[in-house]
Motif scaffolding. Structure first.
Motif, mmCIF file in Angstrom:
data_model
loop_
_atom_site.group_PDB
_atom_site.id
_atom_site.type_symbol
_atom_site.label_atom_id
_atom_site.label_comp_id
_atom_site.label_asym_id
_atom_site.label_seq_id
_atom_site.Cartn_x
_atom_site.Cartn_y
_atom_site.Cartn_z
ATOM 1 N N ARG A 170 0.806 -1.224 0.000
ATOM 2 C CA ARG A 170 0.000 0.000 0.000
ATOM 3 C C ARG A 170 0.841 1.278 0.000
ATOM 4 O O ARG A 170 0.310 2.379 -0.127
ATOM 5 C CB ARG A 170 -0.940 -0.015 1.206
ATOM 6 C CG ARG A 170 -1.991 -1.141 1.095
ATOM 7 C CD ARG A 170 -2.861 -1.213 2.329
ATOM 8 N NE ARG A 170 -3.574 0.032 2.550
ATOM 9 C CZ ARG A 170 -3.941 0.483 3.741
ATOM 10 N NH1 ARG A 170 -3.665 -0.197 4.817
ATOM 11 N NH2 ARG A 170 -4.593 1.627 3.844
ATOM 12 N N MET A 171 2.139 1.150 0.169
ATOM 13 C CA MET A 171 2.993 2.353 0.209
ATOM 14 C C MET A 171 2.975 3.087 -1.116
ATOM 15 O O MET A 171 2.785 2.475 -2.167
ATOM 16 C CB MET A 171 4.447 1.956 0.504
ATOM 17 C CG MET A 171 4.673 1.651 1.941
ATOM 18 S SD MET A 171 6.304 0.942 2.164
ATOM 19 C CE MET A 171 6.117 0.316 3.832
ATOM 20 N N LYS A 172 3.240 4.390 -1.064
ATOM 21 C CA LYS A 172 3.255 5.137 -2.320
ATOM 22 C C LYS A 172 4.606 4.977 -3.018
ATOM 23 O O LYS A 172 5.579 4.510 -2.411
ATOM 24 C CB LYS A 172 2.913 6.598 -2.073
ATOM 25 C CG LYS A 172 3.947 7.399 -1.343
ATOM 26 C CD LYS A 172 3.430 8.826 -1.220
ATOM 27 C CE LYS A 172 4.475 9.733 -0.627
ATOM 28 N NZ LYS A 172 3.962 11.044 -0.271
ATOM 29 N N ASN A 173 4.651 5.391 -4.252
ATOM 30 C CA ASN A 173 5.882 5.284 -5.035
ATOM 31 C C ASN A 173 7.017 6.029 -4.330
ATOM 32 O O ASN A 173 6.814 7.127 -3.807
ATOM 33 C CB ASN A 173 5.627 5.883 -6.428
ATOM 34 C CG ASN A 173 6.810 5.650 -7.342
ATOM 35 O OD1 ASN A 173 7.440 4.590 -7.293
ATOM 36 N ND2 ASN A 173 7.118 6.635 -8.173
ATOM 37 N N SER A 174 8.200 5.440 -4.299
ATOM 38 C CA SER A 174 9.414 6.039 -3.733
ATOM 39 C C SER A 174 9.429 6.130 -2.221
ATOM 40 O O SER A 174 10.282 6.823 -1.655
ATOM 41 C CB SER A 174 9.660 7.455 -4.293
ATOM 42 O OG SER A 174 9.857 7.371 -5.653
#
Ligand SMILES: NC(=O)c1ccc[n+]([C@@H]2O[C@H](COP(=O)([O-])OP(=O)(O)OC[C@H]3O[C@@H](n4cnc5c(N)ncnc54)[C@H](O)[C@@H]3O)[C@@H](O)[C@H]2O)c1
Length: 483
Positions: free
Chosen positions: A340-344
């Protein structure tokens, strides 16, 4: 012996301490080194080397590097004035005269200052490394040149690791009577191979979480046959190493690996113990928006009072730029969180083991791993999303930054005092059990470091001592250390 063998030894675990202890196979890049293990292919075990006095009672990478190592040790001494002052104060009395210490710690400039202090106080020392990567070769050479029997080099094999320990323990005409261990491998080796040595051992001083855990297990099983001092849980370690060391080194580790700017970034810190408090304080000072997750209501309340938003990880996981674990627990960051983490998003760990982030769950065919720098991996999802994983989920500061010498001085001074105490204790003061350093000694360690700040301690008057119900000569109540 059986209790010991139940625990992982060298491979795949990390013993923390500052000081610097970690799994003997974890990488440890913080030590400056003039050479690395690839500078020549001949194993130190195959080389015939002698120091300038003709002694060959050591095994290091290259004795010719001793001069560089001496400079490193001198630099470390500058910020280890308490240890040097202990050296000066106790040099006349030689409280370690007759002590034969076998040691297994990281071999860095800072531990060299400790080893040389022990020698100055009268001890004979034989030393090996508790980590196959962390030895500063030139420092090991300087110790060997100064006459310490040191058996260590950077990039030892597993076999070398145990060979070096064995060379320290199994010596004709020399038998250790004290053990200084970091991680428990040396103690384990003596238990396994040379249990008779324990007849002469007056005590074990252990620095790391893992080593201490192993000692408590032995004690519980009634198999601990000498007194042991738990340095890991002493106030001077917990309150300085865990808190201040992490406050100083978290940013160093993150900056060196990612060049990220923290002002305005959203960071979640899992765990608000000593390590978490240090990390949060550093990040807040740089202008990051810091969230905290906690399972303990007291620590959670402390985080609130310090101005942090206490949240559940799942609430913020989509929006944060950095995730840092400091819980000492396992699977705190799961594959679901990682998905679920965002990009980067940057993910790293400051806690004891490499299990806080479920890195294993990322080793699946649909995810691509790309090594972008030393200790930095991009894990790439099928839709192109990248998560930046630092040090493969191992301790960030020990893998990617340096650790402040001053903090190591506090831990090293504590170790030296623990050795002096156990070695000189009258018969019966310590039984076959695990002890914490007496509070009075923690106070002494702290007071030895105060002159570095030109600080002047107020003396407790007789009246005040009576009012507070304290013994004027201490130790002060344990809760005086709490905040
Ligand atoms: N990186 C370093 O240099 C360094 C230095 C010292 C210690 N350590 C390690 O860091 C870890 C933490 O040390 P500490 O002294 O802060 O310990 P601590 O016990 O003071 O703090 C850990 C905190 O994490 C909380 N916690 C546990 N499980 C949690 C979860 N699932 N989610 C959120 N919070 C959770 C606990 O309630 C506790 O408050 C230990 O493993 C220790 O060995 C690292």
């Amino acid at each position: 012996m059986q209790e010991f063998s139940k625990f992982p030894t060298k491979t795949g675990r990390r013993s923390l301490s500052r000081s610097i202890s970690q799994s003997s196979t974890d990488s440890y890049s913080s030590a400056a080194s003039y050479t690395d293990s690839s500078d020549d292919e001949v194993s130190p075990r195959e080389k015939q080397q002698t120091n300038s006095k003709g002694s060959s009672n050591f095994c290091v990478k290259n004795i010719k590097q001793a001069e560089f190592g001496r400079r490193e040790i001198e630099i470390a001494e500058q910020d280890m004035s308490a240890l040097i002052s202990l050296r000066k104060r106790a040099q006349g009395e030689k409280p370690l005269a007759g002590a034969k210490i076998v040691g297994c710690t990281h071999i860095t400039a800072q531990t060299a200052v400790l080893i040389e202090t022990l020698c100055a106080l009268g001890a004979q020392c034989r030393w090996s490394a508790c980590n196959i990567y962390s030895t500063q070769n030139e420092v090991a050479a300087a110790l060997a040149e100064a006459g310490v029997a040191v058996f260590a080099w950077k990039g030892e094999s597993e076999d070398d690791f145990w060979w070096c320990i064995d060379r320290c323990v199994n010596v004709e005409g020399w038998q250790a009577n004290m053990i200084l261990d970091d991680g428990g491998d040396l103690t384990h080796w003596v238990y396994k191979k040379y249990p008779n040595i324990f007849k002469k051992i007056r005590g074990i001083v252990e620095e790391s979480v893992t080593g201490v855990h192993r000692l408590y297990q032995l004690s519980k099983a009634g198999k601990l046959c000498v007194p042991a001092m738990n340095v890991n849980d002493s106030v001077t370690k917990q309150k300085f190493d865990n808190l201040y060391c992490c406050r100083e080194s978290i940013l160093d580790g993150l900056k060196r690996t990612t060049d990220v700017m923290f002002g305005g970034k959203q960071v979640v810190v899992c765990g608000y113990g000593e390590v978490g408090k240090g990390c949060c304080a550093a990040l807040k000072a740089l202008g990051a928006i810091v969230y905290v997750t906690e399972i303990d209501p007291i620590c959670a309340l402390q985080a609130c009072m310090d101005g942090f938003r206490v949240v559940k990880l799942s609430e913020v996981i989509r929006q944060v730029d950095v995730v840092i674990t400091c819980t000492g627990n396992k699977n705190v960051v799961t594959r679901e969180h990682l998905d679920r983490m965002k990009n980067s998003c940057i993910v790293c760990n400051m806690g004891h083991s490499n299990t806080e982030i479920d890195v294993t769950s990322l080793r699946t065919p649909e995810l691509t791993w790309e090594r972008v720098r030393s200790q930095v991996d991009h894990v790439i999802w099928p839709d192109g999303k990248r998560v930046v994983l630092l040090a493969e989920g191992r301790l960030l500061n020990l893998s990617c930054s340096t650790v402040p010498t001053f903090v190591l001085s506090i831990t090293a001074t504590t170790q030296a005092l623990a050795l002096i105490e156990l070695y000189n204790a009258p018969e019966g003061r310590y039984k076959q059990d695990v002890y914490l350093l007496p509070k009075k000694m923690d106070e002494y360690v702290a007071s030895l470091h105060l002159p570095s700040f030109d600080a002047h301690l107020t003396e407790l008057t007789d009246d005040q001592a009576k009012y507070l119900g304290l013994n004027k000569n201490g130790p002060f109540k344990p809760n005086y250390y709490r905040y």
